[in-house]
Write an enzyme that holds these catalytic residues in place. Structure first.
Site, short mmCIF file in Angstrom:
data_model
loop_
_atom_site.label_atom_id
_atom_site.label_comp_id
_atom_site.label_asym_id
_atom_site.label_seq_id
_atom_site.Cartn_x
_atom_site.Cartn_y
_atom_site.Cartn_z
N LYS A 189 4.03 -3.94 -0.96
CA LYS A 189 4.64 -4.70 0.14
C LYS A 189 4.27 -4.07 1.49
CE LYS A 189 8.90 -2.02 -0.31
NZ LYS A 189 10.15 -1.92 -1.08
N TYR A 206 5.31 9.05 32.62
CA TYR A 206 6.56 8.37 33.02
C TYR A 206 7.75 9.32 33.00
CZ TYR A 206 4.31 3.78 32.29
OH TYR A 206 3.51 2.68 32.35
N MET A 266 2.69 3.11 26.22
CA MET A 266 2.36 2.03 25.30
C MET A 266 1.00 2.26 24.62
SD MET A 266 2.08 -2.08 25.97
CE MET A 266 3.81 -2.33 26.34
N ARG A 294 22.65 -4.62 -2.36
CA ARG A 294 21.73 -5.40 -1.56
C ARG A 294 21.52 -6.70 -2.33
NH1 ARG A 294 16.08 -2.54 0.08
NH2 ARG A 294 15.55 -3.19 -2.01
C1 LIG Z 1 10.21 -0.81 -1.93
C2 LIG Z 1 10.72 -0.94 -3.30
C3 LIG Z 1 10.28 -0.08 -4.33
C4 LIG Z 1 9.39 1.11 -4.07
O1 LIG Z 1 10.14 2.13 -3.44
P1 LIG Z 1 9.54 3.60 -3.27
O2 LIG Z 1 10.67 4.41 -2.79
O3 LIG Z 1 8.45 3.50 -2.27
O4 LIG Z 1 9.04 4.01 -4.61
C5 LIG Z 1 10.69 -0.35 -5.62
N1 LIG Z 1 11.52 -1.38 -5.89
C6 LIG Z 1 11.99 -2.19 -4.93
C7 LIG Z 1 12.92 -3.29 -5.29
C8 LIG Z 1 11.62 -2.00 -3.61
O5 LIG Z 1 12.11 -2.79 -2.66
#
Ligand SMILES: *Cc1c(COP(=O)(O)O)cnc(C)c1O
Length: 389
Positions: free
Chosen positions: A39, A272, A320, A137
Protein backbone atom coordinates in the site's frame (compact mmCIF):
# COMPACT_ATOMS: atom_id res chain seq x y z
CA UNK A 1 8.26 8.91 -17.10
CA UNK A 2 12.02 8.77 -16.86
CA UNK A 3 14.09 11.35 -15.07
CA UNK A 4 17.76 12.06 -15.49
CA UNK A 5 17.59 14.81 -12.91
CA UNK A 6 20.22 14.74 -10.24
CA UNK A 7 18.53 17.01 -7.79
CA UNK A 8 17.09 14.94 -4.97
CA UNK A 9 16.41 11.28 -5.67
CA UNK A 10 15.83 7.94 -4.00
CA UNK A 11 17.72 4.75 -4.73
CA UNK A 12 15.66 1.59 -4.33
CA UNK A 13 17.89 -1.40 -3.70
CA UNK A 14 15.91 -4.35 -5.08
CA UNK A 15 18.72 -6.69 -4.04
CA UNK A 16 18.06 -5.65 -0.43
CA UNK A 17 14.32 -6.25 -0.97
CA UNK A 18 15.04 -9.75 -2.31
CA UNK A 19 17.36 -10.44 0.61
CA UNK A 20 14.66 -9.30 3.05
CA UNK A 21 11.96 -11.36 1.33
CA UNK A 22 14.07 -14.52 1.30
CA UNK A 23 15.12 -14.04 4.92
CA UNK A 24 11.50 -13.59 6.04
CA UNK A 25 10.34 -16.47 3.85
CA UNK A 26 12.83 -18.75 5.57
CA UNK A 27 11.76 -17.44 8.96
CA UNK A 28 8.06 -18.29 8.52
CA UNK A 29 8.64 -21.61 6.76
CA UNK A 30 7.41 -23.16 3.54
CA UNK A 31 3.93 -24.00 4.74
CA UNK A 32 3.03 -20.39 5.39
CA UNK A 33 2.00 -18.16 2.50
CA UNK A 34 3.49 -14.70 2.15
CA UNK A 35 1.52 -11.52 1.54
CA UNK A 36 3.61 -8.43 0.88
CA UNK A 37 1.99 -5.16 1.92
CA UNK A 38 2.56 -2.66 -0.92
CA UNK A 39 0.00 0.00 0.00
CA UNK A 40 0.97 3.69 -0.25
CA UNK A 41 3.17 3.00 -3.28
CA UNK A 42 4.96 0.28 -1.34
CA UNK A 43 5.68 2.65 1.55
CA UNK A 44 7.19 5.08 -0.95
CA UNK A 45 9.44 2.48 -2.61
CA UNK A 46 7.45 2.14 -5.85
CA UNK A 47 4.60 -0.40 -5.77
CA UNK A 48 5.04 -1.63 -9.34
CA UNK A 49 8.75 -2.50 -9.12
CA UNK A 50 8.40 -3.88 -5.59
CA UNK A 51 5.43 -6.04 -6.65
CA UNK A 52 7.21 -7.29 -9.78
CA UNK A 53 10.15 -8.27 -7.60
CA UNK A 54 7.94 -10.08 -5.08
CA UNK A 55 6.03 -11.81 -7.88
CA UNK A 56 9.28 -13.06 -9.43
CA UNK A 57 10.42 -14.27 -6.00
CA UNK A 58 7.27 -16.34 -5.60
CA UNK A 59 5.34 -14.35 -3.00
CA UNK A 60 1.69 -15.39 -2.77
CA UNK A 61 -0.36 -12.25 -2.27
CA UNK A 62 -0.17 -8.46 -2.25
CA UNK A 63 -2.17 -5.96 -0.22
CA UNK A 64 -3.03 -2.35 -0.98
CA UNK A 65 -5.41 0.15 0.57
CA UNK A 66 -7.60 1.16 -2.36
CA UNK A 67 -8.87 0.06 -5.75
CA UNK A 68 -6.75 2.72 -7.46
CA UNK A 69 -3.63 1.20 -5.93
CA UNK A 70 -4.80 -2.27 -6.99
CA UNK A 71 -5.52 -1.10 -10.54
CA UNK A 72 -2.07 0.46 -10.81
CA UNK A 73 -0.64 -3.03 -10.28
CA UNK A 74 -3.03 -4.70 -12.71
CA UNK A 75 -2.40 -2.09 -15.43
CA UNK A 76 1.31 -2.81 -14.99
CA UNK A 77 0.76 -6.51 -15.55
CA UNK A 78 1.01 -7.81 -11.99
CA UNK A 79 -0.94 -11.09 -11.98
CA UNK A 80 -0.74 -12.03 -8.29
CA UNK A 81 -3.80 -12.02 -6.06
CA UNK A 82 -4.33 -8.57 -4.51
CA UNK A 83 -6.25 -7.83 -1.33
CA UNK A 84 -7.72 -4.38 -0.72
CA UNK A 85 -7.47 -3.73 3.02
CA UNK A 86 -9.59 -0.58 3.01
CA UNK A 87 -12.76 0.97 1.65
CA UNK A 88 -14.05 0.36 -1.87
CA UNK A 89 -17.34 1.97 -2.95
CA UNK A 90 -19.90 -0.60 -4.05
CA UNK A 91 -20.05 0.94 -7.55
CA UNK A 92 -16.59 -0.58 -8.09
CA UNK A 93 -17.58 -4.21 -7.43
CA UNK A 94 -17.61 -5.06 -11.14
CA UNK A 95 -14.05 -3.82 -11.58
CA UNK A 96 -12.94 -5.75 -8.49
CA UNK A 97 -14.35 -8.94 -9.97
CA UNK A 98 -13.19 -8.36 -13.55
CA UNK A 99 -9.63 -7.66 -12.41
CA UNK A 100 -9.55 -10.49 -9.87
CA UNK A 101 -9.09 -8.22 -6.86
CA UNK A 102 -10.01 -9.46 -3.40
CA UNK A 103 -11.94 -7.11 -1.12
CA UNK A 104 -11.90 -6.94 2.68
CA UNK A 105 -15.35 -7.17 4.28
CA UNK A 106 -15.30 -4.93 7.30
CA UNK A 107 -18.87 -5.14 8.60
CA UNK A 108 -22.26 -6.64 7.78
CA UNK A 109 -23.52 -3.56 5.95
CA UNK A 110 -20.59 -3.72 3.53
CA UNK A 111 -21.20 -7.44 2.98
CA UNK A 112 -24.81 -6.70 2.07
CA UNK A 113 -23.83 -3.96 -0.39
CA UNK A 114 -21.15 -6.03 -2.11
CA UNK A 115 -23.39 -9.12 -2.22
CA UNK A 116 -26.31 -7.22 -3.78
CA UNK A 117 -24.03 -5.69 -6.39
CA UNK A 118 -22.34 -9.02 -7.26
CA UNK A 119 -25.75 -10.74 -7.57
CA UNK A 120 -27.02 -7.93 -9.81
CA UNK A 121 -23.98 -8.52 -12.04
CA UNK A 122 -24.35 -12.29 -11.92
CA UNK A 123 -20.74 -12.58 -10.74
CA UNK A 124 -18.81 -13.62 -7.63
CA UNK A 125 -16.59 -11.34 -5.54
CA UNK A 126 -13.69 -12.88 -3.61
CA UNK A 127 -13.56 -11.50 -0.06
CA UNK A 128 -11.59 -11.73 3.18
CA UNK A 129 -13.53 -11.15 6.40
CA UNK A 130 -11.96 -8.59 8.74
CA UNK A 131 -12.32 -9.20 12.46
CA UNK A 132 -11.79 -6.46 15.04
CA UNK A 133 -10.05 -8.22 17.94
CA UNK A 134 -8.75 -5.07 19.63
CA UNK A 135 -7.36 -2.68 17.02
CA UNK A 136 -10.70 -0.82 17.14
CA UNK A 137 -10.61 0.21 13.52
CA UNK A 138 -12.16 -1.96 10.81
CA UNK A 139 -13.82 -5.34 11.26
CA UNK A 140 -16.63 -7.28 12.89
CA UNK A 141 -16.73 -6.61 16.64
CA UNK A 142 -16.27 -9.84 18.58
CA UNK A 143 -15.06 -8.79 22.05
CA UNK A 144 -17.02 -9.92 25.15
CA UNK A 145 -20.76 -9.61 24.62
CA UNK A 146 -20.23 -8.95 20.90
CA UNK A 147 -18.88 -12.47 20.39
CA UNK A 148 -22.13 -14.20 19.47
CA UNK A 149 -23.47 -11.40 17.29
CA UNK A 150 -20.04 -11.02 15.66
CA UNK A 151 -19.83 -14.72 14.83
CA UNK A 152 -23.42 -14.69 13.57
CA UNK A 153 -22.70 -11.64 11.41
CA UNK A 154 -19.64 -13.26 9.87
CA UNK A 155 -21.60 -16.45 9.13
CA UNK A 156 -24.34 -14.39 7.47
CA UNK A 157 -21.72 -12.59 5.38
CA UNK A 158 -19.94 -15.72 4.16
CA UNK A 159 -23.28 -17.26 3.19
CA UNK A 160 -24.41 -14.25 1.18
CA UNK A 161 -24.88 -14.91 -2.54
CA UNK A 162 -22.26 -13.40 -4.82
CA UNK A 163 -19.53 -13.51 -2.15
CA UNK A 164 -16.78 -16.12 -1.89
CA UNK A 165 -15.02 -15.93 1.47
CA UNK A 166 -11.49 -17.07 0.74
CA UNK A 167 -9.97 -15.66 3.89
CA UNK A 168 -10.37 -14.13 7.33
CA UNK A 169 -7.97 -11.73 9.03
CA UNK A 170 -7.36 -9.42 11.96
CA UNK A 171 -4.82 -6.70 12.73
CA UNK A 172 -2.64 -6.32 15.83
CA UNK A 173 -2.44 -3.01 17.69
CA UNK A 174 0.73 -3.49 19.78
CA UNK A 175 2.56 -6.57 18.43
CA UNK A 176 5.58 -4.36 17.71
CA UNK A 177 5.77 -2.86 21.19
CA UNK A 178 7.81 -4.20 24.12
CA UNK A 179 6.55 -5.11 27.59
CA UNK A 180 4.33 -7.67 29.25
CA UNK A 181 1.16 -5.65 28.80
CA UNK A 182 1.59 -5.47 25.03
CA UNK A 183 2.44 -9.13 24.84
CA UNK A 184 -0.69 -10.02 26.83
CA UNK A 185 -2.79 -7.77 24.60
CA UNK A 186 -1.42 -9.37 21.43
CA UNK A 187 -1.89 -12.90 22.79
CA UNK A 188 -5.45 -12.02 23.71
CA UNK A 189 -6.13 -10.67 20.20
CA UNK A 190 -4.74 -13.87 18.70
CA UNK A 191 -6.69 -16.14 21.03
CA UNK A 192 -9.91 -14.26 20.31
CA UNK A 193 -9.24 -14.41 16.56
CA UNK A 194 -8.73 -18.18 16.58
CA UNK A 195 -11.79 -18.64 18.81
CA UNK A 196 -13.92 -16.66 16.35
CA UNK A 197 -12.62 -18.73 13.43
CA UNK A 198 -13.42 -22.00 15.23
CA UNK A 199 -16.91 -20.83 16.09
CA UNK A 200 -17.60 -19.67 12.53
CA UNK A 201 -16.19 -22.83 10.97
CA UNK A 202 -18.02 -25.14 13.40
CA UNK A 203 -21.37 -23.44 12.96
CA UNK A 204 -21.19 -22.81 9.21
CA UNK A 205 -19.43 -26.00 8.14
CA UNK A 206 -17.23 -23.83 5.90
CA UNK A 207 -13.45 -23.50 6.13
CA UNK A 208 -11.33 -20.46 5.38
CA UNK A 209 -8.35 -21.13 3.10
CA UNK A 210 -6.40 -18.10 4.30
CA UNK A 211 -6.38 -17.12 7.97
CA UNK A 212 -3.91 -14.30 8.55
CA UNK A 213 -2.90 -11.75 11.19
CA UNK A 214 0.90 -11.46 11.35
CA UNK A 215 2.11 -7.93 10.58
CA UNK A 216 5.72 -6.83 11.08
CA UNK A 217 5.54 -7.00 14.88
CA UNK A 218 4.11 -10.52 14.85
CA UNK A 219 6.50 -11.85 12.19
CA UNK A 220 9.32 -10.54 14.38
CA UNK A 221 8.00 -11.51 17.81
CA UNK A 222 5.32 -14.18 17.49
CA UNK A 223 6.06 -16.65 14.69
CA UNK A 224 3.53 -19.03 16.26
CA UNK A 225 0.86 -16.61 15.01
CA UNK A 226 1.70 -17.08 11.33
CA UNK A 227 -1.40 -19.25 10.61
CA UNK A 228 -1.86 -19.71 6.82
CA UNK A 229 -0.24 -16.46 5.68
CA UNK A 230 1.89 -13.63 7.08
CA UNK A 231 1.33 -10.00 6.16
CA UNK A 232 4.37 -7.81 6.83
CA UNK A 233 5.10 -4.40 5.36
CA UNK A 234 7.87 -2.53 7.13
CA UNK A 235 10.09 -5.60 7.58
CA UNK A 236 10.19 -6.13 3.83
CA UNK A 237 11.61 -2.65 3.41
CA UNK A 238 14.17 -3.30 6.14
CA UNK A 239 13.53 -0.62 8.77
CA UNK A 240 13.16 -0.65 12.54
CA UNK A 241 14.79 -2.59 15.37
CA UNK A 242 13.30 -5.91 14.31
CA UNK A 243 14.69 -5.59 10.80
CA UNK A 244 18.14 -5.01 12.26
CA UNK A 245 17.80 -8.02 14.58
CA UNK A 246 16.73 -10.26 11.71
CA UNK A 247 19.63 -9.11 9.53
CA UNK A 248 17.40 -7.28 7.03
CA UNK A 249 18.67 -4.39 4.92
CA UNK A 250 17.16 -0.93 4.33
CA UNK A 251 15.83 -0.74 0.76
CA UNK A 252 15.68 3.03 0.25
CA UNK A 253 18.53 5.52 0.24
CA UNK A 254 17.53 9.15 -0.20
CA UNK A 255 20.13 11.46 -1.69
CA UNK A 256 20.59 15.05 -2.73
CA UNK A 257 23.45 17.28 -3.89
CA UNK A 258 25.03 20.54 -2.79
CA UNK A 259 23.65 23.13 -5.23
CA UNK A 260 25.35 26.29 -3.94
CA UNK A 261 28.04 27.10 -1.38
CA UNK A 262 28.15 30.45 0.46
CA UNK A 263 30.46 31.86 3.10
CA UNK A 264 28.95 34.10 5.79
CA UNK A 265 30.58 36.11 8.58
CA UNK A 266 29.77 35.49 12.23
CA UNK A 267 26.42 36.97 13.26
CA UNK A 268 24.52 36.00 10.10
CA UNK A 269 20.97 34.65 10.50
CA UNK A 270 20.24 31.71 8.20
CA UNK A 271 16.84 31.08 6.52
CA UNK A 272 13.25 32.00 7.51
CA UNK A 273 12.81 33.26 11.03
CA UNK A 274 16.55 33.51 11.60
CA UNK A 275 16.52 30.72 14.19
CA UNK A 276 20.18 29.92 13.52
CA UNK A 277 22.85 32.61 13.79
CA UNK A 278 26.44 31.89 12.78
CA UNK A 279 29.01 32.26 15.57
CA UNK A 280 32.04 32.12 13.27
CA UNK A 281 32.86 32.41 9.59
CA UNK A 282 30.53 29.74 8.26
CA UNK A 283 30.44 27.83 4.99
CA UNK A 284 26.87 26.90 4.14
CA UNK A 285 25.75 24.46 1.44
CA UNK A 286 22.27 24.91 -0.01
CA UNK A 287 20.58 21.58 -0.73
CA UNK A 288 17.65 21.27 -3.19
CA UNK A 289 15.62 19.29 -0.66
CA UNK A 290 12.75 20.80 1.32
CA UNK A 291 9.41 19.93 2.85
CA UNK A 292 7.77 19.68 -0.58
CA UNK A 293 10.13 16.76 -1.25
CA UNK A 294 9.04 15.12 1.98
CA UNK A 295 11.50 16.57 4.48
CA UNK A 296 9.93 17.02 7.90
CA UNK A 297 10.06 20.69 8.87
CA UNK A 298 10.18 19.56 12.50
CA UNK A 299 13.79 18.57 11.79
CA UNK A 300 14.76 22.21 11.13
CA UNK A 301 18.09 23.07 12.76
CA UNK A 302 17.97 19.68 14.45
CA UNK A 303 19.51 16.88 12.41
CA UNK A 304 22.60 15.77 10.55
CA UNK A 305 22.96 14.66 6.95
CA UNK A 306 25.92 12.72 5.62
CA UNK A 307 28.49 14.37 3.36
CA UNK A 308 31.44 12.57 1.72
CA UNK A 309 33.48 13.91 4.66
CA UNK A 310 31.06 12.75 7.34
CA UNK A 311 27.98 14.10 9.15
CA UNK A 312 27.13 17.81 8.89
CA UNK A 313 24.55 19.84 10.85
CA UNK A 314 21.43 21.23 9.25
CA UNK A 315 21.12 24.96 9.94
CA UNK A 316 17.99 27.10 10.18
CA UNK A 317 14.44 26.42 9.07
CA UNK A 318 13.75 23.89 6.33
CA UNK A 319 12.10 25.66 3.37
CA UNK A 320 9.65 24.28 0.80
CA UNK A 321 12.33 23.43 -1.76
CA UNK A 322 15.65 23.84 0.05
CA UNK A 323 17.57 23.48 3.26
CA UNK A 324 20.99 24.56 4.49
CA UNK A 325 23.86 22.41 5.67
CA UNK A 326 26.91 23.59 7.65
CA UNK A 327 30.02 22.67 5.65
CA UNK A 328 32.47 24.80 7.62
CA UNK A 329 34.52 21.79 8.73
CA UNK A 330 34.08 19.95 5.42
CA UNK A 331 36.38 21.84 3.04
CA UNK A 332 36.28 19.10 0.39
CA UNK A 333 32.48 19.13 0.14
CA UNK A 334 31.49 21.47 -2.65
CA UNK A 335 28.89 22.16 -5.35
CA UNK A 336 27.88 18.80 -6.82
CA UNK A 337 28.89 16.70 -3.81
CA UNK A 338 26.36 13.97 -3.02
CA UNK A 339 24.65 14.12 0.35
CA UNK A 340 22.94 11.11 1.95
CA UNK A 341 19.71 12.18 3.61
CA UNK A 342 19.03 8.69 4.93
CA UNK A 343 20.36 5.27 4.11
CA UNK A 344 23.16 3.00 5.28
CA UNK A 345 25.16 5.85 6.82
CA UNK A 346 22.26 7.80 8.29
CA UNK A 347 19.59 5.46 9.64
CA UNK A 348 16.05 6.61 8.86
CA UNK A 349 15.11 5.41 12.36
CA UNK A 350 17.29 8.13 13.91
CA UNK A 351 15.75 10.91 11.80
CA UNK A 352 12.26 9.57 12.52
CA UNK A 353 12.92 9.58 16.25
CA UNK A 354 14.24 13.15 16.16
CA UNK A 355 11.16 14.21 14.19
CA UNK A 356 8.92 12.48 16.77
CA UNK A 357 7.59 9.93 14.30
CA UNK A 358 8.19 6.47 12.82
CA UNK A 359 10.15 5.45 9.71
CA UNK A 360 6.89 4.61 7.87
CA UNK A 361 5.93 8.28 7.83
CA UNK A 362 9.27 9.49 6.45
CA UNK A 363 9.23 6.85 3.69
CA UNK A 364 5.64 7.65 2.69
CA UNK A 365 6.34 11.39 2.69
CA UNK A 366 8.92 11.26 -0.13
CA UNK A 367 6.98 13.23 -2.69
CA UNK A 368 6.18 12.61 -6.32
CA UNK A 369 8.74 15.08 -7.64
CA UNK A 370 11.54 12.97 -6.18
CA UNK A 371 12.58 10.49 -8.89
CA UNK A 372 13.49 6.92 -8.06
CA UNK A 373 16.41 4.89 -9.29
CA UNK A 374 15.96 1.12 -9.10
CA UNK A 375 19.07 -0.99 -8.50
CA UNK A 376 19.34 -4.72 -9.12
CA UNK A 377 22.45 -6.90 -9.13
CA UNK A 378 24.27 -3.72 -8.19
CA UNK A 379 23.23 -1.99 -11.43
CA UNK A 380 20.70 0.71 -12.27
CA UNK A 381 17.78 -1.01 -14.03
CA UNK A 382 15.32 1.85 -14.19
CA UNK A 383 14.45 5.40 -13.34
CA UNK A 384 11.02 6.78 -12.66
CA UNK A 385 9.49 10.20 -12.06
CA UNK A 386 5.86 10.51 -11.06
CA UNK A 387 5.09 13.92 -12.60
CA UNK A 388 2.54 14.49 -15.42
CA UNK A 389 4.74 14.99 -18.46
C1 LIG B 1 -0.29 -1.70 6.89
C2 LIG B 1 -0.86 -3.00 7.30
C3 LIG B 1 -0.02 -4.12 7.49
C4 LIG B 1 1.49 -4.03 7.46
O1 LIG B 1 1.95 -3.40 8.63
P1 LIG B 1 3.50 -3.39 8.99
O2 LIG B 1 3.56 -2.84 10.35
O3 LIG B 1 4.16 -2.50 7.99
O4 LIG B 1 3.97 -4.79 8.89
C5 LIG B 1 -0.62 -5.34 7.73
N1 LIG B 1 -1.97 -5.45 7.82
C6 LIG B 1 -2.79 -4.39 7.68
C7 LIG B 1 -4.25 -4.58 7.81
C8 LIG B 1 -2.27 -3.14 7.42
O5 LIG B 1 -3.08 -2.09 7.31
Amino acid sequence: MESTLKRTWSEIDLDALIHNYRTLRKRVGENVKFLGVVKADAYGHGAVEVSKTLEAEGADYLAVSSIDEAMELRVNDIKMPILILGHTPKEQVERLIDFNITQAITCKAKAVEYSEEAVRLGKVLKVHIKVDTGMSRLGFLVEDNHFDTGVAGIIEAINMPGLMAEGIFTHFAVSDEPGEECEAYTRHQFELFTRVISAVEDKSGKKFDLRHCANTGAVANYTEMSLDMVRPGLLLYGYGDFAKKLGLKPVMTLKTVVSTVKIYPAGTKISYGGIFETDRTTRIGVLPYGYADGFFRALSNNCELITPEGPARLRGKICMDMCMLDLTDKPGVDVGSEIEIWGKNNPIEKLAETAGTIPYELNCAVSKRVPRTYIKNGEVIGRELMLRM
